[in-house]
Write a protein that holds these residues in place. Structure first.
Motif, PDB file in Angstrom:
ATOM      1  N   GLN A  82       5.559 -32.445  20.645  1.00 55.98           N
ATOM      2  CA  GLN A  82       6.262 -32.043  21.795  1.00 55.98           C
ATOM      3  C   GLN A  82       7.369 -30.929  21.419  1.00 55.98           C
ATOM      4  O   GLN A  82       7.256 -30.007  22.265  1.00 55.98           O
ATOM      5  CB  GLN A  82       6.902 -33.244  22.432  1.00 55.98           C
ATOM      6  N   SER A  99      -3.079 -23.280  24.778  1.00 59.53           N
ATOM      7  CA  SER A  99      -3.554 -24.027  25.770  1.00 59.53           C
ATOM      8  C   SER A  99      -3.168 -25.535  25.742  1.00 59.53           C
ATOM      9  O   SER A  99      -2.903 -25.969  26.754  1.00 59.53           O
ATOM     10  CB  SER A  99      -5.250 -23.838  25.887  1.00 59.53           C
ATOM     11  N   LEU A 100      -3.168 -25.944  24.776  1.00 57.66           N
ATOM     12  CA  LEU A 100      -2.535 -27.350  24.450  1.00 57.66           C
ATOM     13  C   LEU A 100      -1.205 -27.313  24.702  1.00 57.66           C
ATOM     14  O   LEU A 100      -0.292 -28.007  25.324  1.00 57.66           O
ATOM     15  CB  LEU A 100      -3.168 -28.152  23.382  1.00 57.66           C
ATOM     16  N   LEU A 160       0.726 -25.320  26.425  1.00 57.45           N
ATOM     17  CA  LEU A 160       1.004 -24.886  27.808  1.00 57.45           C
ATOM     18  C   LEU A 160       0.742 -26.320  28.635  1.00 57.45           C
ATOM     19  O   LEU A 160       1.790 -26.845  29.581  1.00 57.45           O
ATOM     20  CB  LEU A 160       0.442 -24.094  28.237  1.00 57.45           C
ATOM     21  N   GLU A 161      -0.364 -27.178  28.271  1.00 52.11           N
ATOM     22  CA  GLU A 161      -0.386 -28.391  29.033  1.00 52.11           C
ATOM     23  C   GLU A 161       0.560 -29.457  28.765  1.00 52.11           C
ATOM     24  O   GLU A 161       0.824 -30.212  29.411  1.00 52.11           O
ATOM     25  CB  GLU A 161      -1.911 -28.860  28.425  1.00 52.11           C
ATOM     26  N   ARG A 162       1.037 -29.356  27.475  1.00 49.81           N
ATOM     27  CA  ARG A 162       1.895 -30.489  27.195  1.00 49.81           C
ATOM     28  C   ARG A 162       3.399 -30.027  27.271  1.00 49.81           C
ATOM     29  O   ARG A 162       4.243 -31.158  27.558  1.00 49.81           O
ATOM     30  CB  ARG A 162       1.764 -30.612  25.631  1.00 49.81           C
ATOM     31  N   SER A 163       3.660 -29.018  27.240  1.00 50.96           N
ATOM     32  CA  SER A 163       5.108 -28.569  27.364  1.00 50.96           C
ATOM     33  C   SER A 163       5.951 -28.652  28.687  1.00 50.96           C
ATOM     34  O   SER A 163       5.340 -28.204  29.761  1.00 50.96           O
ATOM     35  CB  SER A 163       5.309 -27.051  26.845  1.00 50.96           C
ATOM     36  N   GLU A 219       7.761 -24.114  30.863  1.00 52.00           N
ATOM     37  CA  GLU A 219       6.628 -23.266  31.433  1.00 52.00           C
ATOM     38  C   GLU A 219       6.831 -22.084  31.183  1.00 52.00           C
ATOM     39  O   GLU A 219       7.941 -21.392  30.858  1.00 52.00           O
ATOM     40  CB  GLU A 219       6.755 -23.737  33.044  1.00 52.00           C
TER      41      GLU A 219
END
Length: 160
Positions: A22, A83-84, A86-89, A92
């Motif tokens: 994370q 991509s992952l 951005l999805e997880r963070s 933004e």
């Protein structure tokens, strides 16, 4: 007594690696955002903000490596796909098309988010006797709190 990564129980490792991942995701997104703002900042405070944003992204770029290497100490996979991230963070991405004041506000909020994420990681690491991760997270908290303070100072009015 503290434990080395190899000696930490599998469920504890999973929890710690999740926190590290994370932090890595958020740090990576913030690195690019700070560099984007460094390229695109304009206005009366251009010089000082251009330098501060560079200091932030250079610090964060190095931190990404520390976080990923700590993940590897647990013999886990260090993710490297934007991509992952951005999805997880919780941080933004931004297109950089905004004024300097908004850039400062956005980065300040992000630094506080990173500090909070790392605080949670430090607590998890401490619960499991992982002093190395706890120490690294604590050191990163100090950095993010300092950057948040520096950004906040730019927003203060000079009028009494």
């Amino acid at each position: 007594m503290g434990l080395v990564a190899a000696k930490i129980e599998p469920t504890a490792k999973e929890e710690i690696v999740n926190g590290l991942t994370q932090a890595l995701a958020e740090t990576t997104v913030e690195t690019m955002k700070a560099q984007n703002f460094h390229w695109n900042v304009t206005g009366m405070s251009f010089g000082s903000l251009h330098e501060l944003f560079q200091e932030i992204y250079e610090d964060h770029f190095e931190a990404q490596d520390f976080l990923a290497e700590r993940i590897k100490a647990f013999d886990a996979h260090a993710e490297g796909r934007y991509s992952l991230f951005l999805e997880r963070s919780a941080v933004e991405e931004h297109d950089g098309r905004t004024d300097a004041k908004t850039m400062i506000e956005v980065l300040m909020k992000d630094q506080e988010t990173l500090s909070s994420t790392l605080s949670s990681l430090a607590q998890v690491a401490e619960q499991h006797g992982d002093w190395a991760t706890n120490d690294m997270a604590t050191n990163r908290i100090e950095k993010h709190d300092k950057f948040a303070w520096m950004l906040r100072a730019h927003l203060k009015s000079t009028a009494s």
